[in-house]
Each structure stands twice: as structure tokens, then as C-alpha cells.
Write an enzyme that holds these catalytic residues in place. Structure first.
Site, PDB file in Angstrom:
ATOM      1  N   ARG A 174       0.724  -1.294  -0.026  1.00  0.00           N
ATOM      2  CA  ARG A 174      -0.016  -0.095   0.117  1.00  0.00           C
ATOM      3  C   ARG A 174       0.757   1.172  -0.127  1.00  0.00           C
ATOM      4  O   ARG A 174       0.490   2.170  -0.749  1.00  0.00           O
ATOM      5  CB  ARG A 174      -1.163  -0.156   1.259  1.00  0.00           C
ATOM      6  CG  ARG A 174      -2.048  -0.962   0.971  1.00  0.00           C
ATOM      7  CD  ARG A 174      -3.027  -0.924   2.174  1.00  0.00           C
ATOM      8  NE  ARG A 174      -4.166  -2.238   1.758  1.00  0.00           N
ATOM      9  CZ  ARG A 174      -5.408  -2.230   2.463  1.00  0.00           C
ATOM     10  NH1 ARG A 174      -5.227  -1.731   3.704  1.00  0.00           N
ATOM     11  NH2 ARG A 174      -6.219  -3.142   2.088  1.00  0.00           N
TER      12      ARG A 174
ATOM     13  N   TYR B  14      -5.984  -1.599  -7.005  1.00  0.00           N
ATOM     14  CA  TYR B  14      -5.336  -2.485  -6.498  1.00  0.00           C
ATOM     15  C   TYR B  14      -4.710  -2.335  -5.125  1.00  0.00           C
ATOM     16  O   TYR B  14      -4.676  -1.423  -4.571  1.00  0.00           O
ATOM     17  CB  TYR B  14      -4.343  -3.187  -7.273  1.00  0.00           C
ATOM     18  CG  TYR B  14      -3.214  -2.654  -8.029  1.00  0.00           C
ATOM     19  CD1 TYR B  14      -2.732  -1.411  -7.697  1.00  0.00           C
ATOM     20  CD2 TYR B  14      -2.612  -3.278  -9.274  1.00  0.00           C
ATOM     21  CE1 TYR B  14      -1.592  -1.043  -8.475  1.00  0.00           C
ATOM     22  CE2 TYR B  14      -1.605  -2.728  -9.765  1.00  0.00           C
ATOM     23  CZ  TYR B  14      -0.955  -1.677  -9.406  1.00  0.00           C
ATOM     24  OH  TYR B  14       0.059  -0.984 -10.050  1.00  0.00           O
ATOM     25  N   GLU B  15      -4.373  -3.607  -4.508  1.00  0.00           N
ATOM     26  CA  GLU B  15      -3.874  -3.302  -2.942  1.00  0.00           C
ATOM     27  C   GLU B  15      -4.821  -2.599  -2.056  1.00  0.00           C
ATOM     28  O   GLU B  15      -4.718  -2.128  -1.035  1.00  0.00           O
ATOM     29  CB  GLU B  15      -2.631  -2.678  -2.826  1.00  0.00           C
ATOM     30  CG  GLU B  15      -1.500  -3.105  -3.916  1.00  0.00           C
ATOM     31  CD  GLU B  15      -1.216  -4.549  -3.724  1.00  0.00           C
ATOM     32  OE1 GLU B  15      -1.582  -5.343  -2.937  1.00  0.00           O
ATOM     33  OE2 GLU B  15      -0.596  -4.750  -4.700  1.00  0.00           O
ATOM     34  N   GLY B  16      -6.046  -2.845  -2.440  1.00  0.00           N
ATOM     35  CA  GLY B  16      -7.271  -2.199  -1.601  1.00  0.00           C
ATOM     36  C   GLY B  16      -7.714  -1.103  -2.284  1.00  0.00           C
ATOM     37  O   GLY B  16      -7.067   0.020  -2.608  1.00  0.00           O
TER      38      GLY B  16
ATOM     39  N   GLN C 166      -9.201   1.571   1.653  1.00  0.00           N
ATOM     40  CA  GLN C 166      -8.266   2.351   2.724  1.00  0.00           C
ATOM     41  C   GLN C 166      -9.219   3.594   3.670  1.00  0.00           C
ATOM     42  O   GLN C 166      -8.533   3.548   4.755  1.00  0.00           O
ATOM     43  CB  GLN C 166      -7.608   3.348   1.631  1.00  0.00           C
ATOM     44  CG  GLN C 166      -6.694   2.799   0.552  1.00  0.00           C
ATOM     45  CD  GLN C 166      -5.918   1.412   0.946  1.00  0.00           C
ATOM     46  OE1 GLN C 166      -5.121   1.576   2.163  1.00  0.00           O
ATOM     47  NE2 GLN C 166      -5.944   0.244   0.317  1.00  0.00           N
TER      48      GLN C 166
END
Lengths: 569, 569
Positions: free
Chosen positions: A297, A430-432, A437
Site C-alpha cells: 500500500r 489494487y492493493e485495496g 483504505q
């Protein structure tokens, strides 16, 4: 090979950030004097040189040719494999790894710069590094000695690369829905069966082996996310002596045809009783995955900053060279950079990028310092979703502005600037996603401690405001920052009043963007103070701070109004 | 053929806008009672049906296959030629043309809807219509009887299509730098020589002839834009009896490989002493071109609205069907549309789109009414750059949000939603960049009349505020709109103080966006008032207005702060 735009690594900006902007040599403090900001300058200078000369020239071919799947194997465009070997040989994988894993353990503030350079020069390539680095941090945190010896050492040496296998067709943001199953075997290994999608760099021809970190369910595990365990599953099986054996039962079914980052192969992987090994606790899979995800992140923040800066550099160069029209009182043949609105666009972009870059350095440093201090750690963790969410959302606008500077030429693919607008669009996903977040921020970082960490942050900003007030040249910025932090306090109170309700989560993204925008203004304010304190020679930093204050920081009030409204029924 | 996303024309929204939203039947007023909003509903219903069933299904193939140049001729994907014939046969070209040119002379408020439907269903196809329609308006305004008879009639009948030839490699925004030369011949025709770039639909196989409207310099003409004249130059020469003769000396050198609108061929045309005919006055070329450009600029507003709505519709449908995760207090298997943040994204998009759509109707109507009244005409012309600039800039964010709703799937080209993000990116560039729109607004529409037209607009908004204040349910929106119009007044005063200086033109884009955002809020306010006055059954319109007020209108204050700052030195 198609020519890429040149890349000029912002080494001077990092020198300023590491040494001056925060009133302390961040590197010296983080390393107890072992390294200084000047040493960091040498490291970043070498990295920048590598990024500009080796990675950047491959960027356009990466986009135009892209990754290809042929007979079950993924191939990258010519030059990528050689670049990866050179990257490893120059020690840039090891540089990222912690000392406990056999790496150089560079301070987070320096790694922010490395992350930006790799991503700015070649975002698709950088993802291979980013995921490998993330896996190194995850295995270092939770893996057994055996897994460390067999896999971690090979990742740190750069011989093998790593991936992250979470998503399935019916389980994206909702990890609890994961259905991939790992069944224990008598020899201590596990048989993994299922399909994973969106696996970045899930197959390629840059390294002799790939280590997949796989989230899977085990027989009789609890429902939902609490029943997930973590496994390593190599592309090629590894003998007891560490030698490479036959292929594991993992097949690359397809790769995606994407809007951008074409040279980053996004794979569908089929696990057909593939051999894996448990990492960390049974049913404790999320712990290790979260280490990797947190690292990724922050990495996304650096990626978005890097792509934005590459787009900016290309636009600025075009604007300096393109001569057209008379400009106000200037004659025909004046570069378009002199047009008031082109100048506005360039300042808008560069002042945002500086804010993002400075926040990356600040957060990288905070996360280091957090190892020894709970409040600092809480502040660092508070900032991770902000760095990821705000930077990636705002970077889209920067790449769009870069196209605008080019006018009609920006819409032509051969110009190359449209690539950044396409590439960057994945970063808030991506990555949340940004929603993930912001839910993390609001739920775990604000509501859980009753706003204590947020309050500490606001007090730090108050100190900067007080510093600005002591200088006449900065009174306007002081007022703007003071009003912004007031708005942030009000919004935080609004959220705490709402509690874990729809009213909070319906405005969690505006709240995250508010804090990111505020943090960006705070970064500029600290930089301006540092410049003014040292005699004020760097006028461009004051201009950037003033521009950010009038054009970007002003957005905080608007976002606060959205937060105050809660869910609109 | 690859499947396109379905298109549902927003016919009901137009019924509301034409009949109720502005407190008057716009269609009846514009036509002196010849047509009513109900008649317009039938026309728009038929148009929507055509757009959904004929144009929308070609959209994905248009993107994936695109226009191709083969042996000097441009070919469109299968189905486009048939669709164009059907479009002409159904009378949709004639519908756009004024009565004086032999067209139906539909009111501008209806044409706003048609423009949106064509663009939403197939933006690349719609450009062929848009440029043909623009040329019809230009020739109708300035051409000689001979040119009208030979060319205009064929455009209105839909047999031929039109293009606009301004840009050259060294003359984009700066028209004064045009070097294409037209030399008079003894027979009254002109020999045109030069290269034009970015010629939308400059060649194609949908119609038997193409009429190029070309801006060129003549021998001994004054320097700069005042030396430019306008010519028609057909792809195939036309005999005295109207029969088609041999090819004119115009060659399609290449077509561009673009970020989006792949089915709209963007041509480089080489004029090698091509035959052309003067249109309008010698050295008065800009007059006719500006008629075309103004029509095209409003058209860009409809294009951006259309693309944004198509993206929204696709996202909304996905969000309603995609089941994932528990949502707050709802069980797993709830559609993601119920997630607070997905709902926020969808409301953000739809409330912006409604504002854009309503403004398009309002401006279309104003331009009609302006024929008889100078103040109304001034207000209509005031709004053209706002409609073009604000709608196109804001539409980018809407298409980006649509990708966000899809998450990772949005980044995969097969999903189709990324096409809108690519397609829409050209809209703030062509037909005059946002900077050009804002310079027009600030220089010609605000400073020139000392803010008189702006002041009249603000008074109209005051009246709406007063109407809202009379209703308790709308007090929050009334406050928001009142504060926004105050900010707009301050910004206008700031600009008038700055005069024609860098300080004005450095913030002209923020000022344009401020007025667009304010106008959008005003549109919502009028819609909300209409709903409340009629008993308030349409709750979703109130929700949209409230959302716009809290999330979008709040941006006006931030933009005013940027305007107040002037150029940041």
C-alpha cells in the site's frame, strides 16, 4: 525499440526532503548516524541513474508490446530480462530488504525515493520489484526458519521473485469469500486447489522461479476471513538441497488485456493440487498477508507519485519546447509554458507531486520510528491508507493535466503521455480500493482510538502553523493551513459522532481525501519554513507552497462540507 | 461483433426538463405552441430507441476494430455504413438543420437531448453527425446561394457529410499561424495547397462525398487570423448539374492512433492545389468558422454528458448485479450498490450528469431565445464556453468513477467501461481547449461588458435562492446556493479588478469551473423546486440535489480562493 520519454530522477528534491525539509537529517536519525542524508544522496543518485538509463528506455515497448502468454508461459518484451538481472546485480532488491532478512535495511525515507524512481521510470517493471519486496517483508515477519531458508534467501538475493495471491472470481474486496482449499499431506506439505485471479507478475521469464504467497482455506476452518491460512507455493518445486525440481501444479490460464501497465502480466492462475507450505499460524493467514499488503500500500503511493512525475516531466518538457502564438505581451514564438494557463497546469501538477513525495518520505520515516514508540507507530499506520488513497486518487488528475498540456497531441498514443493516464488508473484499485483504505482509516485508525491519533496529528500541524505565523512572508499560507486543520478537526468530530454507521462510511473517502490534502499542505508548509529559515534562496519552493495553498488546500473546506452531510438519503 | 453495454436513453429526464424543471414548457415556448414537451417526448423516444438499438451495439467494435486507412481510403468497421444510412433515412440529420436550410428546425432544448443520445450510444459515430450539423449551421449563416444549392442541400439531406479543417502542424490553438494557401483561379474557384491535421471524419466510406470547410490564407492577405478566409472543398468534385465528378486533389496521408474514439477517423489531409470555393467574405473566414465552432462547442457538452452517462449506466448496472460481502448490517450476498461508498460514487456521478444535462437543455433554449433578445443572446453566449469547458472537464472524473465501481474488473478492457475513460479524454481538448473556453469567457464575456451579463445571471440565481428559502425542506440547499453565488460575485469582481492581465488568465479555468459548478447547483435547485412545488413525489431528484449541494457545489468556495489568488509568482 520505440523511444520512451527521458526520465530525470528528482534527486535534489529528495536531498532537500531528507536533509532540510523536516528540520532534521532523517537518515542520520533513522540509522543512529551510520548513514547521513548525504550518503542517501549517493544511493539515490545511483538509483536514479539506473532508473533513467536502464528502466526508462523500456517503458514504451512495455506498453506497446506488453506481456504475452504463449504455450502457457508469459514472455516480456526484449530487454526486460536483462534489465531485471542488472537490477538484481546492482543490489536494488537487497537494498529494499530488512537486515533481519539479509538485506541492507535502508531507512524507509530512502526507500520511498527508490520506490518512486522505479515506478516513474517503468511502473510495470516496478511491480515485479514491489511484490517481491512486499513478500520479503511478509516472510521476514511470519515465516518459519525452513521457509526463510528455502524461499526468503532466494528472494533477497534477487534470484526468485514473489507474488501475492488473494483475489478469486467471487472474492475481491471480500476476502472472507475465498474458496481456494489447502489440504494437508502426510509429508507436512499442503495440496492447494483453486483459481486465483489478478495475480500481478504471476508468471514471467525474468527469473528462474516464482514464489506465490497464497491465501487459502483449510478443511474445517472457521467461516470467513478468520478461516484463512497463508502458504508459499513455488512455480518450480525446490529440492531439499535447494535445487530446482519439476514444475508445481500451477498453470497460467490467461493474462488480462488491460487499460495500462501492459508489461505487468496480470495472470489467472489455476492451482491443481499444487504443493504449498504453511506460512505463519494456521487460520492466521491475514497477519502475514497484511504485512505484505501494508508494504504494497505504501508502495502504491510511491507508484502513483512516480507515474504522476513522469507525466509531469514529459508535459513540462513539451511546454518548454513547443512554440506557439503570442502570449499576452510576449511575441509569437514564445514557448507555451509561458501561457498563464499552461503555467497554472504545470504548477498544479508539480505542487501536488511535491506534496505526495514529501508525504512518502515522512511516512516512510514514521514507520521506521514506530518500531520503538507506540504513538509514532499509530501515526505511521494512520498515514498508510492516506498515502495510498489520496496519492493514487490525485495522481489521476495529474496525468490528465499532462495530456491537457499537450493539447491534441496528448490524445495521440505515439506521444506517449496518454500511457501515464492509462497506467495510473489501476492505482486507486489494487492493493485495496480507496474505499477500503478509507474504511481502514475511519474504522481502525480514527474511531477505534476515539480520534486520539488524529488529534496528535492536528497538534503537530498547529505547531507548523505557529512557525509560519512567526514569518510575515508566510502569513497567507499560515491562515490557509490553520483553516484547513480546523476543518479537519470538525470533520473528525463529525465522524466520531457518527460512529460505525452508514453516515461515517458514506463519507469516509471524502474524509481520507481531506486528510491527504491537508497533509500535502502541511508538507509544503514545512518545506516553506525550512527554506525561509535558511535564507529563502529556493524561491520555487515558496511558489509551489503558495500555489498549493490557494488551489489545492482550499479543497479541504469543500470536503469537510461533504463529511458533515453524512449519508444523503 | 463484440457486445456493447446496453444503453437506456434518459427520456424521462428530458421530459422532466422540457416540461417541468424550469417552470415552463420550453418546447411550447420555443415553437410558439407548434410543438409541446409531449411532442418532444415522442421525438426523443424515437431517437432514444434508434440510439439504443442501432448505434449502441456498434460501440465496442468501433473501439476494438476502429477506423482503418487502406490504399488511401478510410474504412469503418462493419455496420457503421448501414447505421449511417438508417440514421439519415430516419431523418436525424434533417432534424438538426434549421428551417432556413431545409431542416426541421427543432428547438435547441430538444437538440441537446438528441446530441446526448447520439454521443452516449456511440461517441465516435456521433462526431460524424456533429461536424455535419455544425457545417450546416455555418453554411446556412454565411454561404452564397450557389454554395448553399450545391453543398448545403446535400448535407441537410444526409447524402454528404461535413468536416472542419483548421489545425495544421504549426497552428493549433493559434489560428493566426495557419499557412495553407488558397490562390484564385480564373474560373472563380480557388487552388488550395497545404496540410491540415486532426481532421475528424476527414475521410470515410459512409457517404458518397465529403465537404471540407477549410480555413486558409490568400495571397496578399493581412497577417494573422484576420487574413484567413473560408472555403468549401469537396472530396469529389461536383458538376454543374450536381453530379459527382473526379476526386479532388485531397489525399488522406494518415490517420491517428488515438487513446480513444477509435471509430472516429482523425485524418491528416494533404491539399495539392485542391479545388475550393470561397464561403462568406474574403478575409472574413473566422466568422463562418465560429458559427461552426460554437455549434460544435455546445455539441461537446452533449458529448461529454453522453459519454459520462453511458459510463454511469454501465457502473450502476454492475453495482446492482455484483453480489459481494456483507454490507454494514446487511448479509453477505448484498449487491455492492448497497455499500455506502459505492452508493456515494453512483450518486456523485448521477448528480453531476443531471446538472450537465439540465445545463445543456437550458443553454440550448437560451440560444434559441437569444435570436430575438440581445440580453438573452449574451447570456446564451456566456454559457457556451461554460457548457463546453465545465462539462468536458467534469466528465473525466465521472468516467473514472465508473471504473472505480467495477474495481479490478474496470481495468480490464473486455469490461468495456475503460473505453469511456479513454474516449472522454479528448473532449476538453478539441473544439478549443478548456483554456481557450475560459479565455473566451473571461475576455469576451465577462471583462468586455464589465460583468453585466454575469451580474444578470447571479440575479437569476438569487431568485431561485429566494424560492428555495420559501420552503423548509430546501433550506440547506438554499444556503449552499446562496454562498456559492456570493463566491461567484466575489470572483467576478476579482477578475474585473485584474482586467486583461496575467492575473486574470492564470485563473480563468478555475473561474470557468466555478461558474459551471454553480450553474449545475442552480439546475438542481430549480429541479428540486419544481418537484417540491408539484408535491414532491420524485424523491430521487431531491436526493440528487442534496448530494450535489454537499459534495459538488461546495467546491465553488475552493475555486473562488484560487481565483482570488491571481497568478502565483
Amino acid at each position: 525499440m520505440t523511444e520512451s520519454s527521458p526520465y530525470r530522477p528528482p534527486v535534489e528534491d529528495y536531498a532537500f526532503l531528507l536533509k532540510d525539509a523536516f528540520g532534521v537529517d532523517l537518515v542520520a536519525r533513522a540509522t543512529g548516524g551510520e548513514l547521513s542524508a548525504d550518503d542517501a544522496g549517493e544511493i539515490l543518485g545511483a538509483a536514479g541513474e539506473f532508473a533513467a538509463s536502464v528502466l526508462a528506455p523500456l517503458e514504451r515497448d512495455g506498453d506497446l508490446v506488453g506481456a504475452r502468454l504463449d504455450d502457457g508461459a508469459v514472455h516480456l518484451p526484449g530487454g526486460f530480462a536483462e534489465a531485471f538481472r542488472a537490477f538484481v546485480d546492482a543490489g536494488w532488491i537487497t537494498a529494499e530488504a530488512p537486515v533481519s532478512a539479509g538485506g541492507d535495511g535502508l531507512p524507509g525515507a530512502i526507500r520511498a525515493g527508490l520506490g518512486e524512481f522505479w515506478n516513474a521510470s517503468n511502473a510495470a517493471f516496478a511491480l515485479c520489484w514491489l511484490l517481491t519486496a512486499g513478500q520479503i517483508h511478509a516472510l521476514d515477519a511470519v515465516a518459519s526458519d525452513e521457509v526463510r531458508e528455502t524461499y526468503l534467501t532466494k528472494l533477497v538475493s534477487g534470484e526468485w521473485t514473489g507474488t501475492m495471491n488473494l483475489t478469486e472470481p467471487a472474492a475481491g474486496t471480500d476476502l472472507g469469500a475465498i474458496r481456494t482449499m489447502a489440504t494437508p499431506r502426510d509429508d507436512g506439505s499442503w495440496a492447494i486447489r483453486g483459481q486465483k485471479i489478478f495475480i500481478t507478475w504471476g508468471d514471467h521469464d525474468l527469473a528462474e522461479n516464482i514464489v506465490h504467497l497464497v491465501l487459502a482455506r483449510t478443511p474445517d476452518a472457521p467461516e470467513g476471513a478468520k478461516g484463512l491460512s497463508l502458504f508459499v507455493a513455488p512455480k518450480r518445486l525446490v529440492g531439499e538441497d535447494g535445487s530446482l525440481g519439476e514444475r508445481n501444479a500451477i498453470t497460467t490460464v490467461s493474462i488480462e488485456h488491460k487499460l495500462g501497465i501492459h508489461a505487468s502480466p496480470t495472470c489467472v492462475l489455476d492451482y491443481d493440487d499444487a504443493t504449498g507450505y504453511l506460512v505463519g499460524e494456521l487460520h492466521g493467514g491475514l497477519a502475514g498477508m497484511f504485512v505484505m499488503m501494508n508494504s504494497a500500500r505504501a508502495g502504491m503511493g510511491f507508484q502513483a507519485t512516480g507515474i504522476a512525475d513522469r507525466a509531469y516531466q514529459q508535459a513540462a518538457e513539451y511546454a518548454a519546447q513547443r512554440l506557439q502564438g503570442p502570449v499576452m505581451d510576449r511575441p509569437a514564438g514564445t514557448p507555451i509554458a509561458e501561457h498563464p494557463d499552461v503555467r497554472r497546469l504545470l504548477l498544479s501538477m508539480s505542487s501536488k507531486i511535491f506534496a505526495m513525495r514529501a508525504l512518502g518520505v515522512y511516512v516512510g520515516d514514521l514507520l521506521d520510528r514506530g518500531h520503538d514508540d507506540a504513538e509514532t507507530r499509530a501515526l505511521g499506520e494512520f498515514f498508510v491508507p492516506i498515502l495510498k488513497g489520496w496519492t493514487t486518487e490525485d495522481a489521476i488528475g495529474v496525468t490528465s493535466d499532462a495530456i491537457q498540456v499537450f493539447g491534441g497531441m496528448g490524445f495521440i498514443e505515439e506521444t506517449g503521455v496518454a500511457q501515464h493516464y492509462r497506467d495510473v488508473r489501476i492505482t486507486p484499485i489494487y492493493e485495496g480500493t480507496t474505499a477500503i483504505q478509507s474504511n481502514d482509516l475511519v474504522g481502525r485508525k480514527v474511531i477505534r482510538d476515539g480520534g486520539a491519533t488524529a488529534g496528535r496529528l492536528f497538534s503537530l500541524i498547529d505547531e507548523t502553523v505557529a512557525g509560519l505565523r512567526a514569518r510575515d512572508e508566510a502569513s497567507r499560507l499560515a491562515d490557509q493551513l490553520a483553516r484547513a486543520v480546523d476543518a479537519a478537526r470538525r470533520s473528525t468530530a463529525d465522524l466520531l459522532d457518527a460512529g460505525s454507521s452508514r453516515d461515517a462510511f458514506a463519507v469516509s473517502v471524502p474524509y481520507l481525501l481531506l486528510l491527504g490534502t491537508l497533509a500535502g499542505g502541511w508538507m509544503h508548509a514545512q518545506a516553506a519554513l525550512a527554506v525561509l529559515s535558511s535564507g529563502g534562496a529556493e524561491a520555487s519552493r515558496i511558489t509551489a507552497a503558495s500555489f498549493y495553498g490557494a488551489h489545492h488546500l482550499s479543497r479541504v473546506q469543500a470536503l469537510a462540507e461533504a463529511v458533515a452531510a453524512g449519508e444523503i438519503a
